[in-house]
Design a protein around this motif. Structure first.
Motif, PDB file in Angstrom:
ATOM      1  N   PRO A  84      40.437   5.808 -28.067  1.00  0.00           N
ATOM      2  CA  PRO A  84      40.728   5.537 -26.939  1.00  0.00           C
ATOM      3  C   PRO A  84      42.033   4.620 -26.914  1.00  0.00           C
ATOM      4  O   PRO A  84      42.460   4.021 -27.575  1.00  0.00           O
ATOM      5  CB  PRO A  84      39.593   4.522 -26.254  1.00  0.00           C
ATOM      6  CG  PRO A  84      38.871   4.117 -27.559  1.00  0.00           C
ATOM      7  CD  PRO A  84      39.160   5.171 -28.618  1.00  0.00           C
ATOM      8  N   TYR A  94      38.773  12.848 -27.704  1.00  0.00           N
ATOM      9  CA  TYR A  94      37.952  11.586 -27.473  1.00  0.00           C
ATOM     10  C   TYR A  94      37.019  11.644 -26.527  1.00  0.00           C
ATOM     11  O   TYR A  94      37.119  12.368 -25.302  1.00  0.00           O
ATOM     12  CB  TYR A  94      38.917  10.376 -26.824  1.00  0.00           C
ATOM     13  CG  TYR A  94      38.209   9.239 -26.637  1.00  0.00           C
ATOM     14  CD1 TYR A  94      37.458   8.285 -27.233  1.00  0.00           C
ATOM     15  CD2 TYR A  94      38.303   9.016 -25.072  1.00  0.00           C
ATOM     16  CE1 TYR A  94      36.753   7.290 -26.753  1.00  0.00           C
ATOM     17  CE2 TYR A  94      37.755   7.704 -24.545  1.00  0.00           C
ATOM     18  CZ  TYR A  94      37.155   6.901 -25.235  1.00  0.00           C
ATOM     19  OH  TYR A  94      36.369   6.048 -24.710  1.00  0.00           O
ATOM     20  N   VAL A  95      35.628  11.262 -26.968  1.00  0.00           N
ATOM     21  CA  VAL A  95      34.611  11.308 -25.852  1.00  0.00           C
ATOM     22  C   VAL A  95      34.019  10.076 -25.893  1.00  0.00           C
ATOM     23  O   VAL A  95      33.596   9.752 -26.979  1.00  0.00           O
ATOM     24  CB  VAL A  95      33.614  12.495 -26.113  1.00  0.00           C
ATOM     25  CG1 VAL A  95      32.570  12.394 -25.208  1.00  0.00           C
ATOM     26  CG2 VAL A  95      34.250  13.969 -26.275  1.00  0.00           C
ATOM     27  N   ALA A  96      33.860   9.240 -24.638  1.00  0.00           N
ATOM     28  CA  ALA A  96      33.642   7.858 -24.504  1.00  0.00           C
ATOM     29  C   ALA A  96      32.337   7.754 -25.326  1.00  0.00           C
ATOM     30  O   ALA A  96      32.319   6.721 -26.219  1.00  0.00           O
ATOM     31  CB  ALA A  96      33.554   7.154 -23.423  1.00  0.00           C
ATOM     32  N   ALA A 117      33.415   6.977 -19.347  1.00  0.00           N
ATOM     33  CA  ALA A 117      33.079   8.362 -19.056  1.00  0.00           C
ATOM     34  C   ALA A 117      33.264   9.173 -18.018  1.00  0.00           C
ATOM     35  O   ALA A 117      33.856  10.157 -17.897  1.00  0.00           O
ATOM     36  CB  ALA A 117      31.790   8.521 -20.017  1.00  0.00           C
ATOM     37  N   SER A 165      35.218   7.633 -15.314  1.00  0.00           N
ATOM     38  CA  SER A 165      36.715   7.300 -14.590  1.00  0.00           C
ATOM     39  C   SER A 165      37.750   7.815 -15.700  1.00  0.00           C
ATOM     40  O   SER A 165      39.090   8.104 -15.311  1.00  0.00           O
ATOM     41  CB  SER A 165      36.818   5.814 -14.536  1.00  0.00           C
ATOM     42  OG  SER A 165      36.734   5.145 -15.838  1.00  0.00           O
ATOM     43  N   ARG A 166      37.555   7.808 -17.002  1.00  0.00           N
ATOM     44  CA  ARG A 166      38.443   8.052 -18.013  1.00  0.00           C
ATOM     45  C   ARG A 166      39.634   7.210 -18.072  1.00  0.00           C
ATOM     46  O   ARG A 166      40.848   7.687 -18.158  1.00  0.00           O
ATOM     47  CB  ARG A 166      38.921   9.815 -18.086  1.00  0.00           C
ATOM     48  CG  ARG A 166      37.712  10.664 -18.245  1.00  0.00           C
ATOM     49  CD  ARG A 166      38.177  12.218 -18.197  1.00  0.00           C
ATOM     50  NE  ARG A 166      39.304  12.501 -19.206  1.00  0.00           N
ATOM     51  CZ  ARG A 166      39.223  12.456 -20.554  1.00  0.00           C
ATOM     52  NH1 ARG A 166      37.830  12.222 -21.102  1.00  0.00           N
ATOM     53  NH2 ARG A 166      40.247  12.851 -21.142  1.00  0.00           N
ATOM     54  N   ARG A 167      39.279   6.087 -17.731  1.00  0.00           N
ATOM     55  CA  ARG A 167      40.342   5.016 -17.499  1.00  0.00           C
ATOM     56  C   ARG A 167      40.975   4.715 -18.962  1.00  0.00           C
ATOM     57  O   ARG A 167      42.258   4.154 -19.091  1.00  0.00           O
ATOM     58  CB  ARG A 167      39.696   3.822 -17.023  1.00  0.00           C
ATOM     59  CG  ARG A 167      39.535   3.885 -15.694  1.00  0.00           C
ATOM     60  CD  ARG A 167      40.671   3.904 -14.680  1.00  0.00           C
ATOM     61  NE  ARG A 167      41.499   2.523 -14.950  1.00  0.00           N
ATOM     62  CZ  ARG A 167      41.154   1.461 -14.296  1.00  0.00           C
ATOM     63  NH1 ARG A 167      40.290   1.325 -13.423  1.00  0.00           N
ATOM     64  NH2 ARG A 167      42.095   0.415 -14.415  1.00  0.00           N
ATOM     65  N   ASP A 168      40.177   4.998 -19.840  1.00  0.00           N
ATOM     66  CA  ASP A 168      40.683   4.779 -21.420  1.00  0.00           C
ATOM     67  C   ASP A 168      41.114   6.145 -22.179  1.00  0.00           C
ATOM     68  O   ASP A 168      41.242   6.016 -23.224  1.00  0.00           O
ATOM     69  CB  ASP A 168      39.643   4.083 -22.227  1.00  0.00           C
ATOM     70  CG  ASP A 168      38.338   4.795 -22.505  1.00  0.00           C
ATOM     71  OD1 ASP A 168      38.115   5.704 -21.762  1.00  0.00           O
ATOM     72  OD2 ASP A 168      37.713   4.482 -23.437  1.00  0.00           O
ATOM     73  N   ALA A 169      41.245   7.292 -21.397  1.00  0.00           N
ATOM     74  CA  ALA A 169      41.585   8.441 -22.138  1.00  0.00           C
ATOM     75  C   ALA A 169      42.877   8.368 -22.779  1.00  0.00           C
ATOM     76  O   ALA A 169      43.953   7.777 -22.158  1.00  0.00           O
ATOM     77  CB  ALA A 169      41.408   9.536 -21.078  1.00  0.00           C
ATOM     78  N   GLU A 218      45.810  12.821 -21.355  1.00  0.00           N
ATOM     79  CA  GLU A 218      44.325  13.251 -21.178  1.00  0.00           C
ATOM     80  C   GLU A 218      43.742  12.774 -19.934  1.00  0.00           C
ATOM     81  O   GLU A 218      42.764  13.420 -19.559  1.00  0.00           O
ATOM     82  CB  GLU A 218      43.512  13.135 -22.436  1.00  0.00           C
ATOM     83  CG  GLU A 218      44.104  13.852 -23.716  1.00  0.00           C
ATOM     84  CD  GLU A 218      43.072  13.611 -24.756  1.00  0.00           C
ATOM     85  OE1 GLU A 218      41.727  13.506 -24.276  1.00  0.00           O
ATOM     86  OE2 GLU A 218      43.351  13.862 -25.956  1.00  0.00           O
ATOM     87  N   ALA A 219      44.357  11.694 -19.326  1.00  0.00           N
ATOM     88  CA  ALA A 219      43.679  10.991 -18.262  1.00  0.00           C
ATOM     89  C   ALA A 219      43.634  12.047 -17.046  1.00  0.00           C
ATOM     90  O   ALA A 219      44.720  12.777 -16.892  1.00  0.00           O
ATOM     91  CB  ALA A 219      44.504   9.734 -18.005  1.00  0.00           C
TER      92      ALA A 219
END
Length: 263
Positions: A23, A77-79, A251, A253-257, A261-262
């Motif tokens: 991430p 990446y999957v949180a 997971a 929000s995907r803020r850390d994608a 990828e976001a």
């Protein structure tokens, strides 16, 4: 120290076998990382008391293998997959350090430099093979294997280092203050002295382990050992709940994608 700071250390890669599986480095990353370190520390001790050392280590090892198998199987990446693997590395890394000390009688003053040497060897081999230690380049199986080997070594090293300071006169509360101050050093060195971002990241990453573990121990252990006496099970469950909440948010929000990828 955020992903923006680390961008300059990204290598140029002509072809990606898969998406980057680590991430973005944000405040969420560091928060969850510290939570996993503390949860791994108390969970390891709790399981050892509940099941016995040997069954606990066996269960922790199986859970680690299973979580890493899932992490290696996904293509991006999957949180929840990534952070489950980090949690299990935390639990098993604690067990590895404890086995050396409790089971084999190796002093923390010996196991700490031993794990430091192991981590240095992982980094040296990783760089010799891949010519980069950047977490933004984890898009091949080989680099992913090196990454998780380094993560496991950092957890074992951090556990031994935290226990070393706690038993060398600092106590758990003193260790929390010591490592809280120490973790500011790589960030300040990167910002004001121009230290390499990758080196600063991995230094801070190592320090999060004794910081989180010392904090969790201070909360869980009894007054006779300098702690608050909240208990291993309550602290483990509380920190687990916090991890679940943060990872659930990421997971959705995907803020850390990873970049690109976001959504």
């Amino acid at each position: 120290m955020t992903t923006e700071n680390l961008l300059h250390d990204r290598p140029l890669v002509p072809l990606r076998a898969m998406a980057n599986k680590v991430p973005e480095v944000t405040v969420y990353f560091w928060t969850i990382k510290v939570l996993t370190t503390g949860m791994g520390e108390t969970a390891s001790d709790w399981l050892a008391h509940l099941l016995g050392p040997v069954p606990a280590v066996a269960l922790g090892g199986l859970a680690l293998v299973a979580s890493l198998a899932v992490q290696f199987a996904v293509r991006r990446y999957v949180a929840w997959v990534y952070w489950t693997a980090v949690v299990m590395v935390s639990v098993f890394g604690t067990m590895a350090a404890d086995v050396l000390h409790v089971g084999l009688g190796v002093p923390y003053a010996v196991s700490t430099p031993l794990f430091l040497t192991a981590l240095a060897a992982v980094f040296a081999l990783w760089y010799a093979v891949e010519r980069t230690l950047s977490i933004h380049s984890i898009h091949t199986r080989c680099r992913e294997a090196f990454y998780w080997a380094a993560v496991l070594a950092t957890f074992a090293l951090g556990t031994a280092a935290g226990d070393l300071t706690a038993t060398a006169g600092f106590g758990y509360r003193g260790s929390v203050l010591f490592f809280a101050a120490l973790i500011c050093v790589p960030a300040a060195a990167h910002r004001f002295l121009g230290i390499n971002a990758v080196a600063a990241f991995w230094t801070a990453y190592v320090i999060t382990r004794p910081l989180g573990a010392s904090l969790a121990d201070w909360m869980a252990l009894g007054h006779t050992r300098g702690g608050l006496g909240l208990g291993l099970a309550p602290v483990t469950l509380a920190w687990t709940a916090a991890i679940v909440c943060f990872v659930g948010y990421l997971a959705v929000s995907r803020r850390d994608a990873p970049s690109g990828e976001a959504v």
